[in-house]
Design a protein around this motif. Sequence first.
Motif, PDB file in Angstrom:
ATOM      1  N   ALA A 118       0.817  -1.215   0.000  1.00  9.88           N
ATOM      2  CA  ALA A 118       0.000   0.000   0.000  1.00  9.88           C
ATOM      3  C   ALA A 118       0.850   1.265   0.000  1.00  9.88           C
ATOM      4  O   ALA A 118       0.616   2.174  -0.785  1.00  9.88           O
ATOM      5  N   ASP A 119       1.829   1.340   0.895  1.00  6.35           N
ATOM      6  CA  ASP A 119       2.660   2.532   1.013  1.00  6.35           C
ATOM      7  C   ASP A 119       4.000   2.159   1.636  1.00  6.35           C
ATOM      8  O   ASP A 119       4.287   0.987   1.869  1.00  6.35           O
ATOM      9  N   TYR A 120       4.801   3.169   1.895  1.00  2.00           N
ATOM     10  CA  TYR A 120       6.141   2.949   2.459  1.00  2.00           C
ATOM     11  C   TYR A 120       6.068   2.230   3.807  1.00  2.00           C
ATOM     12  O   TYR A 120       6.836   1.325   4.074  1.00  2.00           O
ATOM     13  N   GLN A 121       5.137   2.621   4.648  1.00  2.00           N
ATOM     14  CA  GLN A 121       4.995   2.016   5.977  1.00  2.00           C
ATOM     15  C   GLN A 121       4.638   0.537   5.854  1.00  2.00           C
ATOM     16  O   GLN A 121       5.158  -0.300   6.602  1.00  2.00           O
ATOM     17  N   ASP A 122       3.784   0.191   4.915  1.00  2.00           N
ATOM     18  CA  ASP A 122       3.415  -1.203   4.676  1.00  2.00           C
ATOM     19  C   ASP A 122       4.633  -1.999   4.206  1.00  2.00           C
ATOM     20  O   ASP A 122       4.848  -3.131   4.630  1.00  2.00           O
ATOM     21  N   LYS A 123       5.431  -1.392   3.350  1.00  2.00           N
ATOM     22  CA  LYS A 123       6.640  -2.046   2.851  1.00  2.00           C
ATOM     23  C   LYS A 123       7.601  -2.322   4.012  1.00  2.00           C
ATOM     24  O   LYS A 123       8.179  -3.404   4.114  1.00  2.00           O
ATOM     25  N   MET A 124       7.774  -1.352   4.906  1.00  2.00           N
ATOM     26  CA  MET A 124       8.655  -1.510   6.070  1.00  2.00           C
ATOM     27  C   MET A 124       8.135  -2.619   6.991  1.00  2.00           C
ATOM     28  O   MET A 124       8.909  -3.395   7.538  1.00  2.00           O
ATOM     29  N   LYS A 125       6.824  -2.683   7.134  1.00  2.00           N
ATOM     30  CA  LYS A 125       6.203  -3.719   7.962  1.00  2.00           C
ATOM     31  C   LYS A 125       6.513  -5.108   7.393  1.00  2.00           C
ATOM     32  O   LYS A 125       6.877  -6.026   8.124  1.00  2.00           O
ATOM     33  N   ARG A 126       6.419  -5.238   6.098  1.00  2.00           N
ATOM     34  CA  ARG A 126       6.689  -6.514   5.438  1.00  2.00           C
ATOM     35  C   ARG A 126       8.167  -6.885   5.539  1.00  2.00           C
ATOM     36  O   ARG A 126       8.509  -8.041   5.757  1.00  2.00           O
ATOM     37  N   VAL A 143      12.545 -10.658  -2.595  1.00  2.00           N
ATOM     38  CA  VAL A 143      11.130 -11.001  -2.440  1.00  2.00           C
ATOM     39  C   VAL A 143      10.248  -9.785  -2.669  1.00  2.00           C
ATOM     40  O   VAL A 143       9.260  -9.856  -3.395  1.00  2.00           O
ATOM     41  N   LEU A 144      10.627  -8.658  -2.081  1.00  2.00           N
ATOM     42  CA  LEU A 144       9.813  -7.448  -2.258  1.00  2.00           C
ATOM     43  C   LEU A 144       9.899  -6.941  -3.700  1.00  2.00           C
ATOM     44  O   LEU A 144       8.935  -6.392  -4.204  1.00  2.00           O
ATOM     45  N   GLY A 145      11.032  -7.139  -4.334  1.00  2.00           N
ATOM     46  CA  GLY A 145      11.175  -6.765  -5.743  1.00  2.00           C
ATOM     47  C   GLY A 145      10.272  -7.579  -6.631  1.00  2.00           C
ATOM     48  O   GLY A 145       9.677  -7.078  -7.597  1.00  2.00           O
ATOM     49  N   ASN A 146      10.120  -8.854  -6.307  1.00  2.00           N
ATOM     50  CA  ASN A 146       9.247  -9.748  -7.072  1.00  2.00           C
ATOM     51  C   ASN A 146       7.773  -9.441  -6.856  1.00  2.00           C
ATOM     52  O   ASN A 146       6.933  -9.773  -7.688  1.00  2.00           O
ATOM     53  N   ASN A 147       7.452  -8.868  -5.709  1.00  2.00           N
ATOM     54  CA  ASN A 147       6.042  -8.687  -5.331  1.00  2.00           C
ATOM     55  C   ASN A 147       5.602  -7.222  -5.317  1.00  2.00           C
ATOM     56  O   ASN A 147       4.590  -6.895  -4.719  1.00  2.00           O
ATOM     57  N   SER A 148       6.388  -6.362  -5.909  1.00  2.00           N
ATOM     58  CA  SER A 148       6.014  -4.936  -5.932  1.00  2.00           C
ATOM     59  C   SER A 148       4.972  -4.661  -6.977  1.00  2.00           C
ATOM     60  O   SER A 148       4.898  -5.264  -7.985  1.00  2.00           O
TER      61      SER A 148
END
Length: 148
Positions: A118-126, A143-148
């Motif tokens: 959703a946003d930067y905070q969500d990314k940090m949470k993940r 993993v985050l690169g694959n799922n962005s």
Amino acid sequence: MDTLATWRKTAIGWLSRREHSRAELKQKLLQKGASGAEAETVLDWCQQQGYQNEQRFLEMLLRSRCRQGYGYQYIQQEARQHQITAAELSALAEQLEIDWWALAEAAYQKKFADKAIADYQDKMKRMAYLQRRGFSSEQIRAVLGNNS
């Protein structure tokens, strides 16, 4: 007073339920009231009889934690608590050919499925979630690169 036979029976009871490391078994015996010498004697006997085996314990620990979705760093920390060296863990992980990248992806998918970030905070949470699970920053970025 407890005899050596009683301590052996107690140790076998614990080992019949699940694998234990030598350090864990010693700690349990000492908490139950065995002396240090009695505990060492019982542990040596258990190893000679094949009831307790560090390699078997480590394999159980590694397979179990991988199945639960934990990364190498988490497992390494837990192994250290059982007085198992990083070299022993690394050798077994290599032997079992564990794909840590695929495990990181699977842990991410299990937790977050196909929900978009959703946003930067969500990314940090993940990222924090995967880090707590013991995955490296390279694995997390992939993993985050694959799922962005």
